[in-house]
Write a protein that holds these residues in place. Sequence first.
Motif, PDB file in Angstrom:
ATOM      1  N   THR A 195       0.829  -1.209   0.000  1.00 38.77           N
ATOM      2  CA  THR A 195       0.000   0.000   0.000  1.00 38.77           C
ATOM      3  C   THR A 195       0.859   1.253   0.000  1.00 38.77           C
ATOM      4  O   THR A 195       0.575   2.223  -0.730  1.00 38.77           O
ATOM      5  N   GLN A 196       1.937   1.247   0.793  1.00 39.25           N
ATOM      6  CA  GLN A 196       2.833   2.405   0.850  1.00 39.25           C
ATOM      7  C   GLN A 196       3.512   2.637  -0.492  1.00 39.25           C
ATOM      8  O   GLN A 196       3.574   3.770  -0.995  1.00 39.25           O
ATOM      9  N   LEU A 197       4.015   1.571  -1.102  1.00 37.33           N
ATOM     10  CA  LEU A 197       4.699   1.691  -2.394  1.00 37.33           C
ATOM     11  C   LEU A 197       3.752   2.235  -3.465  1.00 37.33           C
ATOM     12  O   LEU A 197       4.126   3.088  -4.271  1.00 37.33           O
ATOM     13  N   GLN A 198       2.538   1.747  -3.450  1.00 36.76           N
ATOM     14  CA  GLN A 198       1.560   2.221  -4.432  1.00 36.76           C
ATOM     15  C   GLN A 198       1.217   3.689  -4.212  1.00 36.76           C
ATOM     16  O   GLN A 198       0.975   4.423  -5.174  1.00 36.76           O
ATOM     17  N   SER A 199       1.241   4.142  -2.963  1.00 33.09           N
ATOM     18  CA  SER A 199       0.981   5.558  -2.687  1.00 33.09           C
ATOM     19  C   SER A 199       2.102   6.443  -3.222  1.00 33.09           C
ATOM     20  O   SER A 199       1.904   7.639  -3.443  1.00 33.09           O
ATOM     21  N   TRP A 200       3.303   5.848  -3.435  1.00 34.43           N
ATOM     22  CA  TRP A 200       4.430   6.573  -4.030  1.00 34.43           C
ATOM     23  C   TRP A 200       4.414   6.477  -5.551  1.00 34.43           C
ATOM     24  O   TRP A 200       5.350   6.930  -6.218  1.00 34.43           O
ATOM     25  N   GLY A 201       3.382   5.876  -6.108  1.00 34.90           N
ATOM     26  CA  GLY A 201       3.261   5.776  -7.567  1.00 34.90           C
ATOM     27  C   GLY A 201       3.929   4.576  -8.181  1.00 34.90           C
ATOM     28  O   GLY A 201       4.089   4.521  -9.411  1.00 34.90           O
ATOM     29  N   CYS A 202       4.314   3.598  -7.362  1.00 33.40           N
ATOM     30  CA  CYS A 202       4.988   2.405  -7.872  1.00 33.40           C
ATOM     31  C   CYS A 202       3.993   1.283  -8.166  1.00 33.40           C
ATOM     32  O   CYS A 202       3.106   1.013  -7.349  1.00 33.40           O
ATOM     33  N   ARG A 203       4.164   0.652  -9.296  1.00 31.38           N
ATOM     34  CA  ARG A 203       3.480  -0.613  -9.543  1.00 31.38           C
ATOM     35  C   ARG A 203       4.252  -1.687  -8.774  1.00 31.38           C
ATOM     36  O   ARG A 203       5.481  -1.731  -8.830  1.00 31.38           O
ATOM     37  N   VAL A 204       3.555  -2.545  -8.054  1.00 29.51           N
ATOM     38  CA  VAL A 204       4.226  -3.511  -7.186  1.00 29.51           C
ATOM     39  C   VAL A 204       4.106  -4.921  -7.759  1.00 29.51           C
ATOM     40  O   VAL A 204       3.010  -5.393  -8.080  1.00 29.51           O
ATOM     41  N   SER A 205       5.248  -5.579  -7.878  1.00 26.29           N
ATOM     42  CA  SER A 205       5.312  -6.955  -8.363  1.00 26.29           C
ATOM     43  C   SER A 205       5.957  -7.819  -7.285  1.00 26.29           C
ATOM     44  O   SER A 205       6.935  -7.415  -6.659  1.00 26.29           O
ATOM     45  N   LEU A 206       5.410  -9.018  -7.076  1.00 30.29           N
ATOM     46  CA  LEU A 206       5.947  -9.954  -6.085  1.00 30.29           C
ATOM     47  C   LEU A 206       6.663 -11.101  -6.791  1.00 30.29           C
ATOM     48  O   LEU A 206       6.116 -11.717  -7.708  1.00 30.29           O
ATOM     49  N   GLY A 245      -2.947  -7.272  -2.676  1.00 29.70           N
ATOM     50  CA  GLY A 245      -3.104  -5.974  -3.338  1.00 29.70           C
ATOM     51  C   GLY A 245      -2.004  -5.659  -4.323  1.00 29.70           C
ATOM     52  O   GLY A 245      -1.988  -4.565  -4.900  1.00 29.70           O
ATOM     53  N   ALA A 246      -1.073  -6.599  -4.546  1.00 30.99           N
ATOM     54  CA  ALA A 246      -0.002  -6.387  -5.525  1.00 30.99           C
ATOM     55  C   ALA A 246      -0.598  -6.248  -6.924  1.00 30.99           C
ATOM     56  O   ALA A 246      -1.695  -6.741  -7.208  1.00 30.99           O
ATOM     57  N   ASP A 247       0.140  -5.583  -7.802  1.00 33.04           N
ATOM     58  CA  ASP A 247      -0.311  -5.368  -9.175  1.00 33.04           C
ATOM     59  C   ASP A 247       0.118  -6.491 -10.112  1.00 33.04           C
ATOM     60  O   ASP A 247      -0.599  -6.827 -11.056  1.00 33.04           O
ATOM     61  N   ARG A 248       1.292  -7.033  -9.864  1.00 24.15           N
ATOM     62  CA  ARG A 248       1.848  -8.082 -10.724  1.00 24.15           C
ATOM     63  C   ARG A 248       2.576  -9.123  -9.891  1.00 24.15           C
ATOM     64  O   ARG A 248       2.845  -8.920  -8.711  1.00 24.15           O
ATOM     65  N   ILE A 249       2.916 -10.218 -10.547  1.00 22.44           N
ATOM     66  CA  ILE A 249       3.884 -11.164 -10.010  1.00 22.44           C
ATOM     67  C   ILE A 249       5.042 -11.248 -10.991  1.00 22.44           C
ATOM     68  O   ILE A 249       4.879 -10.964 -12.180  1.00 22.44           O
ATOM     69  N   GLU A 250       6.221 -11.591 -10.480  1.00 22.33           N
ATOM     70  CA  GLU A 250       7.338 -11.951 -11.350  1.00 22.33           C
ATOM     71  C   GLU A 250       7.630 -13.422 -11.103  1.00 22.33           C
ATOM     72  O   GLU A 250       8.044 -13.803  -9.998  1.00 22.33           O
ATOM     73  N   LEU A 251       7.399 -14.246 -12.105  1.00 22.73           N
ATOM     74  CA  LEU A 251       7.643 -15.670 -11.966  1.00 22.73           C
ATOM     75  C   LEU A 251       9.142 -15.954 -11.957  1.00 22.73           C
ATOM     76  O   LEU A 251       9.882 -15.499 -12.839  1.00 22.73           O
ATOM     77  N   TYR A 252       9.580 -16.722 -10.959  1.00 22.51           N
ATOM     78  CA  TYR A 252      10.988 -17.094 -10.826  1.00 22.51           C
ATOM     79  C   TYR A 252      11.290 -18.206 -11.831  1.00 22.51           C
ATOM     80  O   TYR A 252      10.749 -19.309 -11.734  1.00 22.51           O
TER      81      TYR A 252
END
Length: 250
Positions: free
Chosen positions: A130-141, A157-164
Amino acid sequence: MSTALSVNLNKIALLRNSRTDNNPDLIEFAELALEAGAAGLTAHPRPDQRHIRASDIPLLATCALKNKVEFNIEGNPFCQAEGSYPGFLSLVEAARPAQCTLVPDTNSQLTSDHGFNLKQDSERLKPIITQLQSWGCRVSLFMDPDVEQIKLAAETGADRIELYTGPYAEAFKQGDPAAQAVFQQHKEAALTAHKLGLGINAGHDLNLKNLVLYAQLPHLAEVSIGHALTADALHLGFSQAVKAYAQLCI
């Protein structure tokens, strides 16, 4: 849908750090990557700063902004300040990258080698996302191709995933049946993520050979590649450099 290539500059920084001057120049190589067709830049600053340093982040952010491309900062969101490393979230807050990829690596790891266990880390991650998104970042796990874990990723609430893709790269070395089997796991994971509204990125040990198959992954938005790309650059360009030096020595 086309897939964006984000070039990870860690290994360029690692080579630079082996001397006291600024050769190779990280920003020069960032510019070269973009001129050659990269869609974005990736950096993974670690607390020991063995490759990308904290001082590199604002320079790379400026470079990305000037070239109107995305800047992606990877790292462990739980890393605190250590020496001249200000802490992961402080770096991100100052740089405000387009994307922030959260990775569960420890300080002692050689490289990232597994995705999040969200049964364990989900509640800690939610306020950070939530904090990262408030800074304008798209968040990927950063995630393994585990359908149950990906369902939990959607709940954070993440926007994306990064598949390992490390295990996929290893399977590819064994031949087609092994590669296809692991690719099918990733395909199922990608379809699940897309159905849940998550974007799909991928990265780790992808190269010119195994990317041919992996690029067929459904809904693949972005690949982040650094180590193999840097190694391939030695093969594709090293001979020309030797020839240039040899010509001057005649």
